[in-house]
Write a protein that holds these residues in place. Structure first.
Motif, PDB file in Angstrom:
ATOM      1  N   UNK A  10       0.842  -1.194   0.000  1.00 22.69           N
ATOM      2  CA  UNK A  10       0.000   0.000   0.000  1.00 22.69           C
ATOM      3  C   UNK A  10       0.876   1.242   0.000  1.00 22.69           C
ATOM      4  N   UNK A  13      -0.503   6.990   2.774  1.00 22.91           N
ATOM      5  CA  UNK A  13      -1.371   8.157   2.672  1.00 22.91           C
ATOM      6  C   UNK A  13      -1.027   9.055   3.839  1.00 22.91           C
ATOM      7  N   UNK A  15      -1.667  12.164   6.187  1.00 22.97           N
ATOM      8  CA  UNK A  15      -2.648  13.178   6.537  1.00 22.97           C
ATOM      9  C   UNK A  15      -2.505  13.620   7.980  1.00 22.97           C
ATOM     10  N   UNK A  20       2.934  11.408  14.205  1.00 18.10           N
ATOM     11  CA  UNK A  20       1.720  10.631  14.459  1.00 18.10           C
ATOM     12  C   UNK A  20       1.628   9.418  13.547  1.00 18.10           C
ATOM     13  N   UNK A  21       2.513   9.376  12.556  1.00 19.18           N
ATOM     14  CA  UNK A  21       2.472   8.249  11.635  1.00 19.18           C
ATOM     15  C   UNK A  21       3.342   7.133  12.181  1.00 19.18           C
ATOM     16  N   UNK A  22       2.842   5.959  12.159  1.00 22.46           N
ATOM     17  CA  UNK A  22       3.623   4.856  12.681  1.00 22.46           C
ATOM     18  C   UNK A  22       3.431   3.641  11.807  1.00 22.46           C
ATOM     19  N   UNK A  23       4.413   2.834  11.767  1.00 27.60           N
ATOM     20  CA  UNK A  23       4.387   1.617  10.996  1.00 27.60           C
ATOM     21  C   UNK A  23       3.300   0.722  11.467  1.00 27.60           C
ATOM     22  N   UNK A  24       2.590   0.132  10.599  1.00 23.48           N
ATOM     23  CA  UNK A  24       1.795  -0.936  11.136  1.00 23.48           C
ATOM     24  C   UNK A  24       1.927  -2.181  10.306  1.00 23.48           C
ATOM     25  N   UNK A 325       9.723   3.965   3.337  1.00 26.27           N
ATOM     26  CA  UNK A 325       8.281   4.133   3.513  1.00 26.27           C
ATOM     27  C   UNK A 325       7.874   5.606   3.560  1.00 26.27           C
ATOM     28  N   UNK A 326       8.840   6.497   3.714  1.00 30.98           N
ATOM     29  CA  UNK A 326       8.496   7.918   3.799  1.00 30.98           C
ATOM     30  C   UNK A 326       8.859   8.702   2.534  1.00 30.98           C
TER      31      UNK A 326
ATOM     32  N   UNK B   1       4.062  -3.260   2.863  1.00 26.63           N
ATOM     33  CA  UNK B   1       4.484  -2.454   4.002  1.00 26.63           C
ATOM     34  C   UNK B   1       3.704  -1.145   4.028  1.00 26.63           C
ATOM     35  N   UNK B   2       3.400  -0.700   5.187  1.00 28.64           N
ATOM     36  CA  UNK B   2       2.788   0.618   5.294  1.00 28.64           C
ATOM     37  C   UNK B   2       3.036   1.200   6.678  1.00 28.64           C
ATOM     38  N   UNK B   3       2.814   2.510   6.756  1.00 26.66           N
ATOM     39  CA  UNK B   3       3.169   3.261   7.962  1.00 26.66           C
ATOM     40  C   UNK B   3       1.965   3.857   8.653  1.00 26.66           C
ATOM     41  N   UNK B   4       0.802   3.342   8.383  1.00 25.14           N
ATOM     42  CA  UNK B   4      -0.377   4.054   8.822  1.00 25.14           C
ATOM     43  C   UNK B   4      -1.247   3.230   9.739  1.00 25.14           C
TER      44      UNK B   4
END
Lengths: 402, 397
Positions: A10, A13, A15, A20-24, A325-326, B1-4
Motif C-alpha cells: 500500500x 497516505x 494526513x 503521528x504516523x507509525x508503521x503498522x 516508507x516515507x 508495508x505501510x506506515x499508517x
C-alpha cells in the motif's frame, strides 16, 4: 527480525504530522519475496568474487551479459515500474530490496543510475518521453548515467555551473561534470544544468535526458576504487533537442532533490547488503582464525565488537525501511527522513567496514580477500549523495529551528 | 508495508487519549510537575484507576486479566501514556512475577496471587542480586533448606527496588548446593512481613531511596509458595529476563525526553542566541533524535516479528543496549543544557522563598536524574552481559 507474512503493498497516505504516523505493517508481498529470491539465486551463480574480479579487469570493466540477463531473463529491471510501461507495478520497496541484494555481492551493475535515478525522473515527469524510454530501460537497452556533481559543488545539488542556453527549439550545453558513475557504459546522460540564475540559486536549474553520443560530449574515463567505471564529462557546445528537458525549464530542483533522495535511500539499502556481508564475513573468519591456541571468536573483546557491528547493521535496516516508507511524503518530511537515514547508515558503513578490516588483521588489507572489496564499496557509500555531516546538517535545518 | 494506522486503530487512539485526559489524577500531575518524589500512594492512585478500567495489564492473556489488544494497540497505548507524561506502573508484579505465575504456577497460585497484582493491593519486589552475585547471578548463595512443609531461608539480597513498600517478593534461592550453579536454584514467593525479613535502605547518587538491602534470617516460607519445580527456578528466571527486556527500549518516553531537551535548549541562552542555535549542541540533539528513530524502527520490526508468531528473542538485548544508552544521553544533554543550575541540590531543602527562585524549574532534577540514570546500562543484565547474550544466542560465537 525477519519480515514475514503476505500483505498487499500500500502506498502511504499522509494526513497528519509526521510523529503521528507509525508503521503498522512490515511485511513483503509474495511478488517482493519472489523478486528477492530470484535475484539472490541469480547473483549467487554469477557474481562470486572471482567472476566479479574478471569483469572489472576486462576491457569494458563489466559483463554486459549480466545486465541483459537481469532485464530479459529475470525481468528485474521492470520491478519498480508500472504495468502500463511493461513493469511489475512496484516502486521504492522493490528498488530497495534489489539494491540490498546487489550490495550483498558488491555488484557493479548500473541499477542505481539507470533505474532509480533515470527511471525515477521519468516516472515523475511522465508523458511521451517516459513512454518511450521506460520500456527500453526495462528491456535492458538503455543505460543512464547521472551527470550532476561538479568539482566546486560538493553535495549542494543547486551549485551548478554547467549551462544550457536556449537555441531555437533546443539548447546548447557547456560545462564539466565530475565523477559520473557508469558514464563509459551509458546510452543516455541525465544532466543537471542552469537555464537561468547562478551560484546555488534554487531557480534556474533544469534537468535533461540526452543521448550520450551527442557531438561535443568529451569523456575522460577511469575506474573507481569500488570497482565501477566513471568519467569526467565535458560538454563543449553540445546541441540537444528541446524535448530532452524533463519537467519545467528552470524549475527542476525539486525534481532533482526528489530523485536524489530516492537514490540516497537506495544506496542505504545497498549499504545494508554490503554491511551485512562485512559482518557475516568477519564472523566466519573469526571462527576459523586461531591465535593463542583458540579461535579468535572466543575473545570477548572481539565478540563485543562483532555485536556492535550487528547492531549497526540492524539499525541500518531499520532506518532504510523507515526512509523507504516515507519517500512519498511531502518534501520537508521526506528530506528529514532521508537525511536521518543516510546520516545513520553512513556512520554504520564506516564503523562496520573498519571493524571488519581490524578483526581480519593483515589479510584484511590485501586485495586477495573479498572483505577488503566490501570495505571499499562501504567507504564510497559513506559520502555518496552526501556525507554524514552533510545529512546531519540538512536534518538540523529541517527539524531543529531556533 | 505501510506506515499508517487503520481507522479502527485511530479510533482506539482517540479513546485511550480521552480516557487518560479525563482520568489521570490531578494531584499526581502537580507532584510530577514540581519534581517531588512519588509516594507509594502516588503510584497506586493511577494503578488503581487503570485496574478498575481493566487496562492495567495489556500484555497479559485475556483469561488472566489482559485486554486482548493487538500489538499495535499496545504500541498506541504506550505512546499515549508517554505523550501524556503519565507515571509508569511498577513492573515487578505486572511485567515480572505476574507472567511467571500465569506461565509456571499452579491453579491455586494463580488464584492466590494474580488478583492482588492486578488490583495493586499487593506491591511486589524482586530478590535476585546479592552482594556476591551481580552479573554472575547464578552464583547466588541465599539458601533455602526444606523443613517439612516449609523452606527455611537464610541470606542477603541487594538492589531490591522499592522493597520498602513491598508486601511480597519473588526470590531466587539455592535449594541444592551440590548441583551446577544454575541447576540448584528455586523460585520462591516470600511475604515481606514474615519474621526474619529485614529491609534496609541504600541511598543512591541523586539522594533517592529507590533500592534496598534485604536480609533473610531463618525466614519460614511455605513450600506451596514455590513456583514451578524445586531446582528449576532458573527456567523462571530466564523467562522473566526475556520479558523484562521487552519494552525496555522505552522509545515513547525517550521521545518525550528529547522534546523536553529541545524546549529547554530553546529557552536557555548561550550568549546572544538560544542554546539550540549552538551548532555543537544542535548536532548532539540531531544525533540523539536520529538514533532514537533507529531504535524505534528496530523495535517496530521486532514487534512485527512477534506479531508474526516469534516470541521476544535474544535480539531484544539490542533494544536494551540502545534504549538504555539513549536514556542516558537524554539525561546528559539535559544536565549540559541547564549550565550553572545543575549544581543546586534541592533534596530535603525547605520550601520557601518563591520570590527568589533558585534557577529554572526544569533544572532542579537535571543532575540527580543524570546520576540516577547511570543505572540503566547496569540493571536488567548489564550492557556487557547483553552483548554476551547476542554473541552467544544470535551470532553463535
Amino acid at each position: 527480525m525477519r519480515n514475514v507474512d503476505i500483505k498487499m503493498l500500500k502506498q502511504v497516505q499522509h494526513d497528519g504530522p509526521l510523529d503521528r504516523i507509525t508503521i503498522m505493517d512490515f511485511s513483503y508481498t509474495e511478488t517482493q519475496d519472489m523478486i528477492r529470491e530470484t535475484l539472490s539465486r541469480f547473483l549467487a551463480d554469477t557474481y562470486d568474487f572471482d567472476s566479479r574480479n574478471k569483469m572489472i579487469a576486462s576491457a569494458s570493466g563489466r559483463d554486459a551479459g549480466i545486465w541483459k540477463a537481469l532485464a530479459q531473463d529475470l525481468g528485474m529491471l521492470g520491478a519498480s515500474f508500472s504495468e502500463e510501461h511493461g513493469g511489475l507495478g512496484g516502486g521504492h520497496l522493490e528498488n530497495a530490496l534489489i539494491m540490498e541484494e546487489l550490495g550483498k555481492v558488491i555488484a557493479i551493475e548500473p541499477y542505481l543510475q539507470t533505474v532509480v535515478l533515470g527511471g525515477g525522473a521519468l516516472k515523475a515527469v511522465g508523458g511521451a518521453i517516459a513512454d518511450a524510454v521506460i520500456p527500453e530501460i526495462i528491456g535492458g537497452n538503455v543505460i543512464i548515467a547521472f551527470a550532476y556533481a561538479e568539482p566546486q559543488g560538493r553535495y549542494n545539488l543547486a551549485n551548478i555551473r554547467t549551462t544550457a542556453k536556449k537555441d531555437g527549439a533546443g539548447y546548447v550545453l557547456n560545462g564539466h561534470k565530475g565523477v559520473v558513475y557508469a558514464a563509459p557504459w551509458a546510452t543516455h546522460l541525465l544532466v543537471t544544468a542552469r537555464t537561468g540564475g547562478s551560484g546555488s540559486e534554487p531557480n534556474g536549474v533544469s534537468l535533461f535526458l540526452i543521448d550520450a553520443n551527442t557531438a561535443g560530449i568529451v569523456r575522460r574515463d577511469y575506474p573507481t576504487v569500488d570497482g565501477f567505471q566513471a568519467s569526467e564529462v565535458y560538454f563543449e557546445n553540445v546541441a540537444i533537442p528541446g524535448d530532452a528537458l524533463l519537467g519545467d525549464e528552470g524549475a527542476g530542483l525539486p525534481l532533482i532533490e526528489r530523485i536524489v533522495d530516492e537514490a540516497t535511500v537506495a544506496v542505504c539499502a545497498e549499504a545494508c547488503g554490503v554491511t551485512a556481508k562485512l559482518h557475516s564475513g568477519t564472523l566466519e573468519y573469526a571462527r576459523q582464525r586461531n591465535q593463542f591456541g583458540q579461535p579468535i571468536s572466543r575473545f570477548q573483546v572481539l565478540q563485543h565488537r562483532m555485536v556492535d557491528m550487528f547492531m549497526e547493521v540492524e539499525q541500518s535496516k531499520s532506518m532504510t525501511t523507515m526512509a523507504t516508507l516515507k519517500l512519498d511524503l511531502p518534501a520537508a518530511e521526506r528530506m528529514a527522513a532521508v537525511s536521518a537515514c543516510k546520516a545513520k547508515v553512513s556512520r554504520a558503513a564506516k564503523f562496520v567496514g573498519q571493524s571488519a578490516i581490524q578483526t581480519h588483521g593483515g589479510i584484511g588489507i590485501t586485495q586477495e580477500l573479498a572483505i577488503g572489496h566490501f570495505f571499499k564499496r562501504a567507504t564510497m557509500i559513506e559520502s555518496q549523495f552526501g556525507s554524514a555531516d552533510h545529512h546531519y546538517a540538512r536534518f538540523e535545518r529541517l527539524t531543529l529551528a531556533d | 508495508m505501510q506506515l499508517e494506522f487503520s481507522p479502527e486503530e485511530l479510533a482506539f487512539q482517540q479513546e485511550v487519549r480521552t480516557f487518560i485526559a479525563e482520568n489521570y489524577p490531578e494531584n499526581l500531575r502537580s507532584v510530577q510537575d514540581e519534581g517531588h518524589d512519588l509516594s507509594k500512594e502516588d503510584f497506586l492512585s493511577w494503578h488503581r484507576i487503570l485496574a478498575k478500567k481493566g487496562w492495567i495489564a495489556p500484555a497479559w492473556p485475556v483469561e488472566y486479566g489482559g485486554t486482548g489488544w493487538t500489538a499495535t494497540q499496545r504500541f498506541i497505548w504506550s505512546e499515549e501514556l508517554a505523550a501524556a507524561d503519565c507515571v509508569g506502573t511498577m513492573p515487578f508484579g505486572l511485567s515480572m512475577v505476574g507472567p511467571v505465575i500465569y506461565t509456571f504456577g499452579t491453579p491455586e497460585q494463580k488464584a492466590q496471587f494474580l488478583p492482588g497484582i492486578l488490583s495493586g493491593d499487593d506491591w511486589w519486589c524482586q530478590g535476585y542480586s546479592e552482594p556476591g552475585a551481580g552479573s554472575d547471578l547464578a552464583s547466588l548463595r541465599t539458601k533455602a533448606v526444606r523443613d517439612g512443609d516449609h523452606y527455611v531461608v537464610n541470606g542477603q539480597k541487594t538492589w531490591t527496588t522499592m522493597a520498602q513498600h513491598a508486601d511480597w517478593g519473588f526470590f531466587l534461592v539455592r535449594t541444592d548446593s551440590d548441583a551446577k550453579a544454575q541447576e540448584g536454584i528455586s523460585f520462591l514467593l516470600i511475604n515481606m512481613k514474615t519474621p526474619g525479613v529485614t529491609v534496609r535502605p541504600i541511598i543512591t547518587l541523586g539522594g533517592e531511596h529507590e533500592v534496598n538491602e534485604v536480609w533473610l534470617e531463618d525466614v519460614r516460607v511455605p513450600v506451596a509458595n514455590r513456583i514451578y519445580e524445586e531446582n528449576k527456578g532458573w527456567t523462571c528466571a530466564k523467562f522473566l529476563l526475556a520479558h523484562e527486556r521487552t519494552g525496555i527500549a522505552a522509545v515513547a518516553r525517550s521521545k518525550r525526553g528529547v522534546e523536553k531537551i529541545k524546549s529547554i535548549a530553546r529557552t536557555e541562552q548561550d550568549g546572544d542566541r538560544p542554546l539550540i542555535a549552538n551548532p555543537f549542541f544542535k548536532r548532539k540533539i540531531a544525533e540523539l533524535e536520529i538514533d532514537l528513530t533507529a531504535l524505534e524502527f528496530t523495535e517496530l520490526r521486532s514487534l512485527a516479528g512477534e506479531a508474526a508468531g516469534k516470541g521476544p528473542g535474544p535480539e531484544s538485548s539490542l533494544l536494551k543496549i540502545k534504549g538504555s544508552e539513549i536514556q542516558q544521553r537524554i539525561t546528559e544533554l539535559a544536565l549540559e543544557a541547564v549550565g550553572h543550575y545543575g549544581a543546586p541540590y534541592f533534596r530535603g531543602f525547605g520550601e520557601g522563598d518563591n520570590e527568589h527562585p533558585i534557577g529554572p524549574d526544569y533544572a532542579h532534577r537535571a543532575a540527580p536524574t543524570y546520576f540516577n540514570t547511570r543505572k540503566t546500562t547496569i540493571y536488567g543484565g548489564s550492557n556487557e552481559i547483553q552483548r554476551n547474550i547476542i554473541a552467544k544466542m544470535v551470532l553463535g560465537i
